[in-house]
Design a protein around this motif. Structure first.
Motif, PDB file in Angstrom:
ATOM      1  N   ARG A 115       0.819  -1.204   0.000  1.00 38.87           N
ATOM      2  CA  ARG A 115       0.000   0.000   0.000  1.00 38.87           C
ATOM      3  C   ARG A 115       0.857   1.260   0.000  1.00 38.87           C
ATOM      4  O   ARG A 115       0.533   2.251  -0.663  1.00 38.87           O
ATOM      5  CB  ARG A 115      -0.931  -0.019   1.202  1.00 38.87           C
ATOM      6  CG  ARG A 115      -2.014  -1.084   1.113  1.00 38.87           C
ATOM      7  CD  ARG A 115      -2.553  -1.470   2.482  1.00 38.87           C
ATOM      8  NE  ARG A 115      -3.238  -0.385   3.116  1.00 38.87           N
ATOM      9  CZ  ARG A 115      -3.551  -0.368   4.417  1.00 38.87           C
ATOM     10  NH1 ARG A 115      -3.194  -1.373   5.193  1.00 38.87           N
ATOM     11  NH2 ARG A 115      -4.186   0.667   4.923  1.00 38.87           N
ATOM     12  N   VAL A 116       1.964   1.240   0.754  1.00 46.51           N
ATOM     13  CA  VAL A 116       2.850   2.407   0.792  1.00 46.51           C
ATOM     14  C   VAL A 116       3.452   2.664  -0.573  1.00 46.51           C
ATOM     15  O   VAL A 116       3.472   3.804  -1.064  1.00 46.51           O
ATOM     16  CB  VAL A 116       3.961   2.214   1.853  1.00 46.51           C
ATOM     17  CG1 VAL A 116       5.071   3.244   1.662  1.00 46.51           C
ATOM     18  CG2 VAL A 116       3.380   2.342   3.249  1.00 46.51           C
ATOM     19  N   HIS A 147       1.022   4.046  -3.006  1.00 48.37           N
ATOM     20  CA  HIS A 147       0.832   5.466  -2.724  1.00 48.37           C
ATOM     21  C   HIS A 147       1.988   6.294  -3.287  1.00 48.37           C
ATOM     22  O   HIS A 147       1.768   7.332  -3.936  1.00 48.37           O
ATOM     23  CB  HIS A 147       0.728   5.663  -1.210  1.00 48.37           C
ATOM     24  CG  HIS A 147       0.689   7.090  -0.769  1.00 48.37           C
ATOM     25  ND1 HIS A 147      -0.412   7.903  -0.928  1.00 48.37           N
ATOM     26  CD2 HIS A 147       1.648   7.869  -0.182  1.00 48.37           C
ATOM     27  CE1 HIS A 147      -0.152   9.105  -0.454  1.00 48.37           C
ATOM     28  NE2 HIS A 147       1.089   9.115   0.002  1.00 48.37           N
ATOM     29  N   ASP A 189       1.799   6.345  -7.087  1.00 48.76           N
ATOM     30  CA  ASP A 189       0.735   7.260  -7.512  1.00 48.76           C
ATOM     31  C   ASP A 189       1.187   8.716  -7.412  1.00 48.76           C
ATOM     32  O   ASP A 189       0.887   9.540  -8.297  1.00 48.76           O
ATOM     33  CB  ASP A 189      -0.516   7.056  -6.656  1.00 48.76           C
ATOM     34  CG  ASP A 189      -1.219   5.738  -6.937  1.00 48.76           C
ATOM     35  OD1 ASP A 189      -0.920   5.118  -7.982  1.00 48.76           O
ATOM     36  OD2 ASP A 189      -2.045   5.315  -6.108  1.00 48.76           O
ATOM     37  N   ASN A 190       1.920   9.051  -6.348  1.00 45.94           N
ATOM     38  CA  ASN A 190       2.379  10.428  -6.170  1.00 45.94           C
ATOM     39  C   ASN A 190       3.481  10.808  -7.149  1.00 45.94           C
ATOM     40  O   ASN A 190       3.665  11.995  -7.452  1.00 45.94           O
ATOM     41  CB  ASN A 190       2.858  10.637  -4.736  1.00 45.94           C
ATOM     42  CG  ASN A 190       1.703  10.748  -3.753  1.00 45.94           C
ATOM     43  OD1 ASN A 190       0.544  10.855  -4.155  1.00 45.94           O
ATOM     44  ND2 ASN A 190       2.013  10.709  -2.481  1.00 45.94           N
ATOM     45  N   THR A 245      -1.313   6.369   9.220  1.00 44.37           N
ATOM     46  CA  THR A 245      -0.837   7.057   8.014  1.00 44.37           C
ATOM     47  C   THR A 245      -1.189   6.258   6.767  1.00 44.37           C
ATOM     48  O   THR A 245      -1.693   6.813   5.776  1.00 44.37           O
ATOM     49  CB  THR A 245       0.677   7.279   8.087  1.00 44.37           C
ATOM     50  OG1 THR A 245       0.990   8.096   9.225  1.00 44.37           O
ATOM     51  CG2 THR A 245       1.196   7.970   6.836  1.00 44.37           C
ATOM     52  N   ILE A 246      -0.932   4.965   6.804  1.00 46.76           N
ATOM     53  CA  ILE A 246      -1.223   4.112   5.645  1.00 46.76           C
ATOM     54  C   ILE A 246      -2.717   4.044   5.399  1.00 46.76           C
ATOM     55  O   ILE A 246      -3.180   4.151   4.249  1.00 46.76           O
ATOM     56  CB  ILE A 246      -0.627   2.710   5.853  1.00 46.76           C
ATOM     57  CG1 ILE A 246       0.903   2.782   5.913  1.00 46.76           C
ATOM     58  CG2 ILE A 246      -1.046   1.767   4.718  1.00 46.76           C
ATOM     59  CD1 ILE A 246       1.577   1.499   6.361  1.00 46.76           C
ATOM     60  N   TYR A 262      -4.064   7.005   3.538  1.00 47.95           N
ATOM     61  CA  TYR A 262      -3.887   7.058   2.090  1.00 47.95           C
ATOM     62  C   TYR A 262      -5.168   6.636   1.367  1.00 47.95           C
ATOM     63  O   TYR A 262      -5.431   7.068   0.248  1.00 47.95           O
ATOM     64  CB  TYR A 262      -2.778   6.096   1.630  1.00 47.95           C
ATOM     65  CG  TYR A 262      -1.387   6.380   2.141  1.00 47.95           C
ATOM     66  CD1 TYR A 262      -0.987   7.645   2.546  1.00 47.95           C
ATOM     67  CD2 TYR A 262      -0.442   5.354   2.200  1.00 47.95           C
ATOM     68  CE1 TYR A 262       0.291   7.890   3.002  1.00 47.95           C
ATOM     69  CE2 TYR A 262       0.854   5.587   2.654  1.00 47.95           C
ATOM     70  CZ  TYR A 262       1.210   6.849   3.054  1.00 47.95           C
ATOM     71  OH  TYR A 262       2.484   7.073   3.497  1.00 47.95           O
ATOM     72  N   TYR A 263      -5.933   5.762   2.034  1.00 47.75           N
ATOM     73  CA  TYR A 263      -7.085   5.149   1.373  1.00 47.75           C
ATOM     74  C   TYR A 263      -8.407   5.520   2.032  1.00 47.75           C
ATOM     75  O   TYR A 263      -9.402   4.825   1.895  1.00 47.75           O
ATOM     76  CB  TYR A 263      -6.890   3.625   1.343  1.00 47.75           C
ATOM     77  CG  TYR A 263      -5.622   3.255   0.606  1.00 47.75           C
ATOM     78  CD1 TYR A 263      -5.602   3.185  -0.783  1.00 47.75           C
ATOM     79  CD2 TYR A 263      -4.429   3.053   1.293  1.00 47.75           C
ATOM     80  CE1 TYR A 263      -4.438   2.900  -1.464  1.00 47.75           C
ATOM     81  CE2 TYR A 263      -3.256   2.768   0.617  1.00 47.75           C
ATOM     82  CZ  TYR A 263      -3.264   2.690  -0.761  1.00 47.75           C
ATOM     83  OH  TYR A 263      -2.103   2.420  -1.445  1.00 47.75           O
ATOM     84  N   LYS A 312      -4.090  12.148   8.216  1.00 49.38           N
ATOM     85  CA  LYS A 312      -3.170  12.561   7.162  1.00 49.38           C
ATOM     86  C   LYS A 312      -1.859  13.010   7.793  1.00 49.38           C
ATOM     87  O   LYS A 312      -1.859  13.814   8.728  1.00 49.38           O
ATOM     88  CB  LYS A 312      -3.753  13.717   6.330  1.00 49.38           C
ATOM     89  CG  LYS A 312      -5.119  13.432   5.713  1.00 49.38           C
ATOM     90  CD  LYS A 312      -5.056  12.341   4.660  1.00 49.38           C
ATOM     91  CE  LYS A 312      -6.436  12.114   4.038  1.00 49.38           C
ATOM     92  NZ  LYS A 312      -6.435  10.962   3.104  1.00 49.38           N
ATOM     93  N   ASN A 357       1.742  13.834   5.850  1.00 56.18           N
ATOM     94  CA  ASN A 357       2.600  13.728   4.674  1.00 56.18           C
ATOM     95  C   ASN A 357       4.071  13.947   4.995  1.00 56.18           C
ATOM     96  O   ASN A 357       4.898  14.064   4.087  1.00 56.18           O
ATOM     97  CB  ASN A 357       2.143  14.696   3.569  1.00 56.18           C
ATOM     98  CG  ASN A 357       2.166  16.149   4.012  1.00 56.18           C
ATOM     99  OD1 ASN A 357       2.757  16.493   5.036  1.00 56.18           O
ATOM    100  ND2 ASN A 357       1.513  17.007   3.243  1.00 56.18           N
TER     101      ASN A 357
END
Length: 553
Positions: free
Chosen positions: A24-25, A28, A31-32, A248-249, A252-253, A259, A261
């Motif tokens: 998942r990390v 993320h 995607d970023n 945190t993880i 993301y979803y 949040k 960052n």
């Protein structure tokens, strides 16, 4: 090469076995990279600069590879890329804190030492102050000593770095690198640019961490790297940081709306405790298995543990990052997340089963009503939570979830003062009945501390309606397992209520000696599971009265 994308693609292709958190990390992060969000973007040149420095100047010092240059593995390159590659428009790093949780003997200390050397010599920081931090001086020197050996084996770096008795001095930028422990006499006046916190699991309190974090406020892009295995000391800084990683993880979803960052969680662990017996799962906690970490030695450890000749707890905790003496997160985010929305007016239910979980002051108080309708396998959930006005501000700061946003959307209601008014729960059940024409058939609840609420509920809905749910493994093990199965099948629809999703993500369990499950309270101030417990109490009463309830609807 973009090592983050390469790593994630290899995970997706099945070339690398990764646990849920790592998958998942890196999704993320990928995607970023492809679609930058906010002020941060990925600078491949900065990411690769750190990698090239390490592979050009940093030598291993021990074992059969001693003296050779470090050849970073893909998982290490991906982590370094993430740490140093994401920056803002001024070129300053995005991430200020990194939690690297990885099984023992995966090259953690050597990686930390190489990163420390890069931050000392080539990070571009003016007069950097680097610290290797641990509660005891001997442990603080582990990473620091490895850096000293790296310098001595590198002719190029040795020209510019002088290794002294208690520190390393870099004459390029007047930088300094020291081991730092809680018994050091240099805790005041720190101006930390980078801190390597080793074996966080052994820390009994957060005092030293707080000193280091406070010493970073004058730096533009400070960095804390916390590298550790799991451990046996509970409910202190390790558990707090692990919980921060989970939140945190999940954020993301969209689970819980947390949040952060500035925090990068890189957590290598088994997804399930029983995976330690499956060799094809071992890489989840040991990304360097078969290269840095010897596969055969781990296999022999597992065999001895299976035969009862080795401590299973030590193996699980140190090699597979299962916090054996701690509660475990029970539900995966894939199971929790359900964005399906239902309309009560379309479903037109007649009977429901209630549940509530109480607090007095700091925690949430939550209540729910679950119901089914004919010819439909789904379980529908209405839920509401309450908090005191006195607790709101401090809870919002500590929990880092948008309580005020939830208040605006009526997921959360406020009771004035410092004590929850339990009449509000009765009022809400009445509201559900009057507004939606849903009558309570049963209400599952924990009798401890229920006091006058039970009497008021009994007076309102009748003695036969109230159904005590004893909070222990004997009562809750089967409901927990069934609830998990229903969530996994996405049969539980809760109108995407963020408080319930967050509390489900926080739900932790312990196994008793007979492998039965029971919820357990994590003492972390940032853990709330109240809405999940209200659902569990309602669901337990639902299972207990299932046949009669289904005949009624």
């Amino acid at each position: 090469m973009n090592y983050i994308i390469k790593y994630y693609n290899d995970i997706c292709a099945g070339k690398i076995t990764a646990g849920n958190k790592i998958r998942r990390v890196y999704k993320h992060l990928t995607d970023n990279i492809n679609n930058p969000q906010g002020v941060f973007y990925f600078d491949e040149k900065k990411a690769n600069r750190a990698i090239e420095f390490i592979e050009t100047f940093c030598h291993l010092s021990k074992g059969k590879t001693g003296g050779k240059l470090i050849k970073l593995e893909l998982w290490q390159k991906a982590a370094i890329s993430a740490i140093f590659g994401f920056v803002d428009s001024n070129g300053l790093r995005q991430y200020r804190e990194v939690l690297l949780l990885v099984g023992r003997k995966n090259g953690k200390s050597a990686l930390e030492s190489a990163i420390a050397l890069y931050c000392l010599v080539a990070d571009g920081e003016s007069t950097p102050e680097i610290y290797s931090v641990a509660t005891k001086r001997e442990q603080a020197r582990v990473v620091w000593d490895e850096t000293v050996r790296m310098i001595k084996k590198s002719p190029e770096i040795h020209k510019y770095c002088k290794c002294r008795v208690g520190d390393i001095f870099c004459n390029i930028n007047d930088g300094i690198y020291k081991p730092l422990a809680s018994d050091s006499n240099t805790l005041d006046g720190l101006n930390v640019s980078c801190a390597l916190i080793d074996e966080l699991h052994a820390w009994k309190d957060s005092n030293l961490y707080d000193v280091v974090a406070d010493g970073m406020t004058a730096r533009q892009q400070p960095l804390i790297i916390m590298a550790s295995t799991a451990g046996f000391i509970r409910e202190n800084i390790y558990d707090l940081k692990y919980k921060q990683a989970e939140d945190t993880i999940n954020g993301y979803y969209g689970i819980g709306d947390y949040k952060d960052n500035r925090f990068l969680p890189i957590v290598y662990e088994l997804d399930n405790k029983e995976e330690w017996k499956k060799s094809d799962c071992w890489q989840k906690a040991n990304p360097a298995l078969g290269t840095i970490k010897d596969y055969q030695q781990l296999a022999e450890k597992v065999q001895r543990a299976k035969a009862g000749h080795k401590d299973v707890k030590d193996l699980l905790t140190k090699d597979f990052n299962v916090p054996e003496t701690s509660s475990q997160s029970y539900l995966d985010w894939q199971d929790i997340k359900n964005e399906e929305i239902f309309s009560i007016n379309e479903l037109r239910p007649r009977y429901g089963i209630g549940g509530f979980d109480l607090s007095r002051t700091t925690d949430l108080t939550s209540a729910c009503v679950i119901f089914r309708v004919p010819d439909d396998v789904h379980i529908y959930v209405l839920t509401k939570s309450w908090m005191t006005s006195d607790a709101l501000e401090i809870r919002e700061q500590e929990d880092k979830v948008p309580y005020r946003k939830w208040i605006e959307k009526d997921y959360l209601r406020i009771c004035n003062g410092h004590i929850i008014d339990y009449h509000a729960i009765v009022d809400w059940f009445n509201e559900v009945q009057e507004k939606y024409d849903i009558y309570l058939y049963k209400v599952g609840y924990d009798s401890y501390g229920a006091g006058y609420l039970t009497k008021e509920m009994t007076d309102t809905y009748g003695e036969d309606t109230m159904d005590i749910v004893i909070q222990g493994a004997k009562t809750l093990s089967i409901p927990l397992q069934n609830l998990k199965a229903e969530l996994k099948a996405h049969n539980i629809i809760y109108n995407n209520n963020p408080i319930l999703a967050w509390c489900l993500a926080n739900l932790r369990v312990k196994y008793d000696s007979n492998a039965n499950l029971a919820p357990t309270k994590d003492r972390s101030a940032k853990t709330r599971d109240d809405a999940a417990m209200a659902l569990l109490d309602a669901y337990t009463s639902y299972l207990r009265n299932l046949e009669d309830y289904l005949n009624m609807i």
